[in-house]
Motif scaffolding. Structure first.
Motif, short mmCIF file in Angstrom:
data_model
loop_
_atom_site.label_atom_id
_atom_site.label_comp_id
_atom_site.label_asym_id
_atom_site.label_seq_id
_atom_site.Cartn_x
_atom_site.Cartn_y
_atom_site.Cartn_z
N LEU A 225 49.26 68.90 7.17
CA LEU A 225 50.07 69.42 6.08
C LEU A 225 49.42 69.22 4.71
CD1 LEU A 225 53.64 68.26 7.22
CD2 LEU A 225 52.50 70.45 7.62
N ALA A 226 48.60 68.20 4.57
CA ALA A 226 47.98 67.90 3.28
C ALA A 226 47.10 69.04 2.79
CB ALA A 226 47.17 66.61 3.37
N VAL A 227 46.63 69.91 3.70
CA VAL A 227 45.78 71.02 3.29
C VAL A 227 46.56 72.03 2.45
CG1 VAL A 227 44.23 70.81 5.27
CG2 VAL A 227 46.27 72.25 5.46
N LEU A 228 47.89 71.93 2.45
CA LEU A 228 48.69 72.87 1.65
C LEU A 228 48.65 72.54 0.16
CD1 LEU A 228 51.83 73.22 3.96
CD2 LEU A 228 50.05 74.92 3.56
N GLY A 229 48.21 71.33 -0.19
CA GLY A 229 48.11 70.99 -1.61
C GLY A 229 48.61 69.59 -1.90
N TRP A 230 48.54 69.22 -3.18
CA TRP A 230 48.90 67.88 -3.62
C TRP A 230 50.31 67.44 -3.23
CZ3 TRP A 230 47.79 63.21 -5.13
CH2 TRP A 230 48.70 62.48 -5.88
N PRO A 231 51.35 68.31 -3.25
CA PRO A 231 52.70 67.83 -2.91
C PRO A 231 52.83 67.30 -1.48
CG PRO A 231 52.82 69.90 -4.11
CD PRO A 231 51.39 69.70 -3.76
N TRP A 232 51.93 67.71 -0.58
CA TRP A 232 52.02 67.28 0.81
C TRP A 232 51.07 66.12 1.06
CZ3 TRP A 232 52.50 72.24 -0.83
CH2 TRP A 232 53.58 72.99 -0.35
N THR A 233 51.57 65.04 1.66
CA THR A 233 50.72 63.92 2.00
C THR A 233 50.20 64.08 3.42
OG1 THR A 233 52.50 62.57 2.95
CG2 THR A 233 52.17 62.45 0.55
N CYS A 234 49.24 63.24 3.78
CA CYS A 234 48.79 63.21 5.16
C CYS A 234 49.91 62.65 6.03
CB CYS A 234 47.54 62.34 5.30
SG CYS A 234 46.06 63.07 4.56
N ILE A 235 49.93 63.05 7.29
CA ILE A 235 50.93 62.54 8.22
C ILE A 235 50.36 61.36 8.97
CG2 ILE A 235 52.17 64.72 8.44
CD1 ILE A 235 50.66 65.26 11.01
N ALA A 236 51.22 60.40 9.28
CA ALA A 236 50.81 59.20 10.00
C ALA A 236 51.53 59.14 11.34
CB ALA A 236 51.11 57.95 9.18
N ARG A 237 50.86 58.61 12.33
CA ARG A 237 51.46 58.53 13.67
C ARG A 237 52.59 57.52 13.68
NH1 ARG A 237 53.16 60.28 17.85
NH2 ARG A 237 52.01 60.80 19.70
N LEU A 238 53.74 57.94 14.18
CA LEU A 238 54.88 57.07 14.39
C LEU A 238 55.00 56.75 15.87
CD1 LEU A 238 57.47 58.89 12.07
CD2 LEU A 238 55.96 56.98 11.49
N ARG A 239 56.06 56.05 16.21
CA ARG A 239 56.23 55.67 17.61
C ARG A 239 56.37 56.89 18.51
NH1 ARG A 239 60.82 51.42 19.85
NH2 ARG A 239 60.12 51.40 22.04
N GLU A 240 57.10 57.89 18.04
CA GLU A 240 57.33 59.08 18.87
C GLU A 240 56.92 60.38 18.19
OE1 GLU A 240 61.39 59.11 19.99
OE2 GLU A 240 61.29 57.27 21.18
N GLY A 241 56.36 60.32 17.01
CA GLY A 241 55.99 61.53 16.30
C GLY A 241 55.09 61.22 15.12
N TRP A 242 55.32 61.94 14.02
CA TRP A 242 54.50 61.77 12.83
C TRP A 242 55.41 61.74 11.60
CZ3 TRP A 242 53.65 64.87 16.90
CH2 TRP A 242 52.46 64.70 17.61
N GLY A 243 54.99 60.99 10.60
CA GLY A 243 55.76 60.90 9.37
C GLY A 243 54.88 61.15 8.17
N GLY A 244 55.45 61.75 7.15
CA GLY A 244 54.74 62.02 5.91
C GLY A 244 55.73 62.09 4.77
N ALA A 245 55.26 62.61 3.65
CA ALA A 245 56.12 62.71 2.47
C ALA A 245 55.83 64.02 1.76
CB ALA A 245 55.90 61.53 1.52
#
Length: 324
Positions: free
Chosen positions: A177-197
């Motif tokens: 998602l971060a490739v969309l631009g500054w408002p999107w952060t990289c996603i991090a692996r969670l226990r069952e999925g991914w989380g970002g901001a």
């Protein structure tokens, strides 16, 4: 122990009157007089664009005190996704109007390969104008369940989660998602999925418009990307992936530059009243101020370089069986 006084028959008649005038009927069997919670008989709505599904509507009224009430409307489609609209205030009649003023279609978005439901709070601004504020969004796209949790505080990032649906296995790059631009952060692996901001701008209605616009961008990008292959994603977004890598390297580069600068300070002769001397001594405080302005703590890392993925799908590749 709760000290709430159960609703009397007279209070119930007064509370439901604004809704009865619009054709709603209270469901006494499903209500809880002791908890001061009234529920109305559910309604079924014919399919309506953009969802094109039958909608099941439930309405609930909570009366905490004579001048403190909350009305909650829940809309659920055939796919199980649910949108919630909440309004609270002292006047039940005004709350009923505020809820009715938000059309059902306002809660739904759809695009090629995805659909989303939006939950809102209908509130009154300082000048008495009713505004609809996004609180949460849920979507389904390419085997993923997306959840966007939006804080009502300006400057606080929205939390974004991506969860694989039951029976789905998928492997995602952290810069998806971060490739969309500054408002999107990289996603991090969670226990069952991914989380970002997701960074949002503005406040109130402006913040809601920005969140919904970026949500559509996110879902369009996910639908297009996950419909292809990891190799196609890399080839199409190669330049953007390198930009993300450089962006992730900035905190580490700044830290290295500060350490190098601090080591060189004794070698430079600075007068007692020099502005540069003041900046050097107060640089930690300036950095803390910068971190708070960013709304998140920067990560010190050596970001991985974007690599060409040769996998033909987003599913994890099983390890090759050992040869006999």
């Amino acid at each position: 122990m709760s000290t709430a006084v159960p609703l009397t028959h007279h209070e119930i008649l007064e509370l439901v009157a604004p809704f009865s005038r619009s054709g709603r009927r209270v469901d006494l069997a499903a209500s809880d007089r002791i908890a001061r919670r009234l529920r109305f008989k559910p309604l079924q709505h014919a399919p309506e664009a953009p969802l094109d599904q039958t909608l099941h509507e439930e309405l609930e009224l909570e009366s905490f005190a004579a001048d403190d009430h909350r009305v909650t409307r829940r809309l659920r489609g055939d796919d199980g996704l649910e949108a919630v609209l909440v309004a609270d205030g002292p006047d039940v009649g005004e709350l009923a109007q505020r809820i009715a003023a938000v059309p059902l279609a306002r809660h739904f978005l759809a695009g090629e390969g995805w659909r989303a439901v939006l939950s809102h709070r209908a509130r009154l601004s300082g000048d008495g104008v009713a505004t609809v504020i996004l609180t949460e969004a849920r979507a389904r796209v390419a085997g993923l369940d997306l959840k966007l949790k939006v804080s009502g505080v300006a400057g606080i990032n929205a939390d974004l989660e991506l969860m694989p649906r039951a029976g789905q296995t998928i492997s995602l790059p952290d810069d998806l998602l971060a490739v969309l631009g500054w408002p999107w952060t990289c996603i991090a692996r969670l226990r069952e999925g991914w989380g970002g901001a997701l960074r949002l701008k503005g406040d109130g209605a402006e913040r809601t418009r920005d969140a919904e616009h970026k949500l559509v961008q996110t879902l369009d990008h996910l639908a297009r990307t996950l419909a292809g292959t990891p190799r196609e994603f890399h080839e199409r977004m190669a330049r953007e992936r390198w930009r993300v890598t450089l962006r992730r390297a900035v905190p580490m580069l700044v830290s290295v530059a500060l350490i190098a600068g601090a080591a060189m300070v004794p070698l430079v002769e600075l007068s007692q009243n020099s502005v540069w001397r003041m900046l050097v001594f107060h640089s930690p405080a300036f950095l803390l101020m910068l971190f708070f302005c960013l709304g998140e703590m920067p990560r010190l890392e050596f970001p991985p370089l974007p690599r060409l993925a040769r996998a033909g799908s987003w599913e994890p590749q099983a390890p090759a069986a050992p040869s006999a």
